[in-house]
Design an enzyme around this catalytic site. Structure first.
Site, mmCIF file in Angstrom:
data_model
loop_
_atom_site.group_PDB
_atom_site.id
_atom_site.type_symbol
_atom_site.label_atom_id
_atom_site.label_comp_id
_atom_site.label_asym_id
_atom_site.label_seq_id
_atom_site.Cartn_x
_atom_site.Cartn_y
_atom_site.Cartn_z
ATOM 1 N N HIS A 1 0.102 -1.025 -0.313
ATOM 2 C CA HIS A 1 0.222 -0.125 0.294
ATOM 3 C C HIS A 1 1.178 1.437 0.167
ATOM 4 O O HIS A 1 2.307 1.113 0.867
ATOM 5 C CB HIS A 1 -0.913 -0.387 1.430
ATOM 6 C CG HIS A 1 -0.205 0.315 2.553
ATOM 7 N ND1 HIS A 1 0.502 -1.200 2.983
ATOM 8 C CD2 HIS A 1 0.134 1.492 3.413
ATOM 9 C CE1 HIS A 1 0.954 -0.450 4.113
ATOM 10 N NE2 HIS A 1 0.676 0.816 4.668
ATOM 11 N N ASP B 1 0.685 5.297 1.530
ATOM 12 C CA ASP B 1 -0.115 5.566 2.350
ATOM 13 C C ASP B 1 -1.482 5.968 2.906
ATOM 14 O O ASP B 1 -1.310 7.584 2.228
ATOM 15 C CB ASP B 1 0.943 6.791 3.480
ATOM 16 C CG ASP B 1 2.067 5.487 5.011
ATOM 17 O OD1 ASP B 1 1.655 4.462 5.198
ATOM 18 O OD2 ASP B 1 2.764 5.910 4.921
ATOM 19 N N HIS C 1 5.107 -0.002 -0.253
ATOM 20 C CA HIS C 1 4.993 -0.276 0.792
ATOM 21 C C HIS C 1 4.947 -1.371 1.465
ATOM 22 O O HIS C 1 3.173 -1.179 1.479
ATOM 23 C CB HIS C 1 6.211 0.635 1.805
ATOM 24 C CG HIS C 1 5.219 1.040 2.412
ATOM 25 N ND1 HIS C 1 4.802 2.328 2.506
ATOM 26 C CD2 HIS C 1 4.600 1.451 3.956
ATOM 27 C CE1 HIS C 1 3.607 3.018 3.174
ATOM 28 N NE2 HIS C 1 3.697 2.042 4.228
ATOM 29 N N ARG D 1 6.078 8.332 12.757
ATOM 30 C CA ARG D 1 6.079 8.601 11.245
ATOM 31 C C ARG D 1 5.585 9.378 11.221
ATOM 32 O O ARG D 1 4.315 10.561 12.452
ATOM 33 C CB ARG D 1 5.191 7.747 10.085
ATOM 34 C CG ARG D 1 3.897 7.789 10.734
ATOM 35 C CD ARG D 1 3.013 7.107 9.267
ATOM 36 N NE ARG D 1 1.924 6.845 9.590
ATOM 37 C CZ ARG D 1 0.852 6.412 9.224
ATOM 38 N NH1 ARG D 1 1.444 5.482 7.434
ATOM 39 N NH2 ARG D 1 -0.629 5.804 9.376
#
Length: 324
Positions: free
Chosen positions: A129, A131, A280, A297
């Site tokens: 996917h 983000d 990723h 993140r």
């Protein structure tokens, strides 16, 4: 993020920045940079150029805290502030989201994290996917740092979707250039039999957009095979069997080993990737280890994707540009 054409490899080397490619099509490790320091413009430009060239760059042995992480991200663009975060995220830093794998869903929705992970990745391609790919304006980039990682396992893999597009045959590129696909939150999840609290959670927070199957990168001009395994629901205008067969073929193309790079995390490692040109795969090999994997993140705001025909993505439900 924006590019600075004045930046050259020579200028980067003069600033003490070394960029070492990690794989043939994607990934580079950058050394000679202390991300917690006040970076000068030449170093920032060198990092930005490396991200655009290699799609994901890695730094090791960094000493970033939450404040430093946020300050770093601000050098590269506007930061996304999520309206909802998990309980592990730091309350005093709304820009930072903490992904503590064994804490994130443990005890929620009636299942532990390992069961949720199995249901989210019930096929080999489902976990891949970008983000927040169901949004009409997915983040432009993500900066992820490792605080605690298991002694083995827990690697992340990225794929270069520009290289994957270029690797298609000319007739197939011409075919997919004009297609659009629905990206919807949670379509990759396999529900539990009977009542499923996580399905109800997804339905209450549904997000969906119609994106071009090939987007044009707003900075490099590259054509990006804009697919992923977790959000893509259906190619518009095609039947379900046609759509399923084509999407599976394109996903298999996108994750061919030659288009990927795999990164072994250590405490203090940082990965900075272009969310517009990559997808990723987060690790699925740590649930049985009973070792924490705590990552933080920060994401940078992105624009609305535009297709080869110049048409932008369209919101379907639960999403609007710039509204999180």
């Amino acid at each position: 993020m924006t590019t600075d054409d004045r930046t050259t490899d020579e200028a980067a080397r003069e600033a003490g920045v070394e960029v070492r490619p990690a794989a043939g099509h994607i990934g580079a490790e950058i050394s000679g940079v202390d991300l917690a320091a006040d970076l000068d413009d030449v170093v920032v430009a060198a990092i930005r150029a490396a991200v655009l060239r290699w799609k994901v760059v890695f730094f090791r042995g960094q000493r970033l805290d939450h404040a430093g992480h946020v300050a770093l991200a601000r050098r590269f663009g506007e930061i996304v502030v999520l309206p909802r975060r998990g309980k592990a995220s730091p309350p005093d830093f709304p820009e930072v989201e903490t992904t503590a794998d064994r804490l994130e869903l443990g005890g929620r929705f009636g299942m532990e994290h390992d069961e949720w992970l199995r249901r989210r990745r019930h096929t080999l391609l489902r976990g891949w996917h970008c983000d927040h790919g169901a949004r009409v304006d997915p983040p432009a980039a993500t900066i992820l740092r490792a605080e605690t990682v298991p002694p083995y396992g827990g690697d992340t893999t990225w794929s270069n979707l520009a290289a994957a597009y270029s690797g298609l045959s000319v007739p197939l590129r011409q075919f997919v250039d004009g297609l659009r696909a629905e990206h919807r939150l949670g379509v990759g999840y396999q529900p539990r039999p009977g009542d499923d609290a996580y399905v109800r959670h997804l339905l209450d927070r549904q997000v969906a957009s119609l994106h071009p199957l090939v987007r044009v990168h707003p900075e490099t001009g590259e054509r990006i095979l804009y697919v992923n395994g977790y959000y893509v629901e259906q190619i518009a205008g095609l039947s379900r069997p046609e759509s399923g067969a084509i999407l599976e073929m394109l996903l298999e193309q996108a994750v061919r080993p030659e288009y990927t790079v795999r990164f072994r995390w250590e405490p203090g490692s940082v990965a900075f990737w272009d969310n517009r040109a990559t997808m990723h795969l987060a690790p699925g090999d740590t649930a049985h280890l009973d070792r924490p994997r705590i990552m933080h993140r920060v994401m940078l705001a992105g624009d609305v994707p535009v297709g080869v025909d110049g048409r932008p993505s369209e919101p379907i439900t639960g999403t609007a540009p710039g509204r999180w």
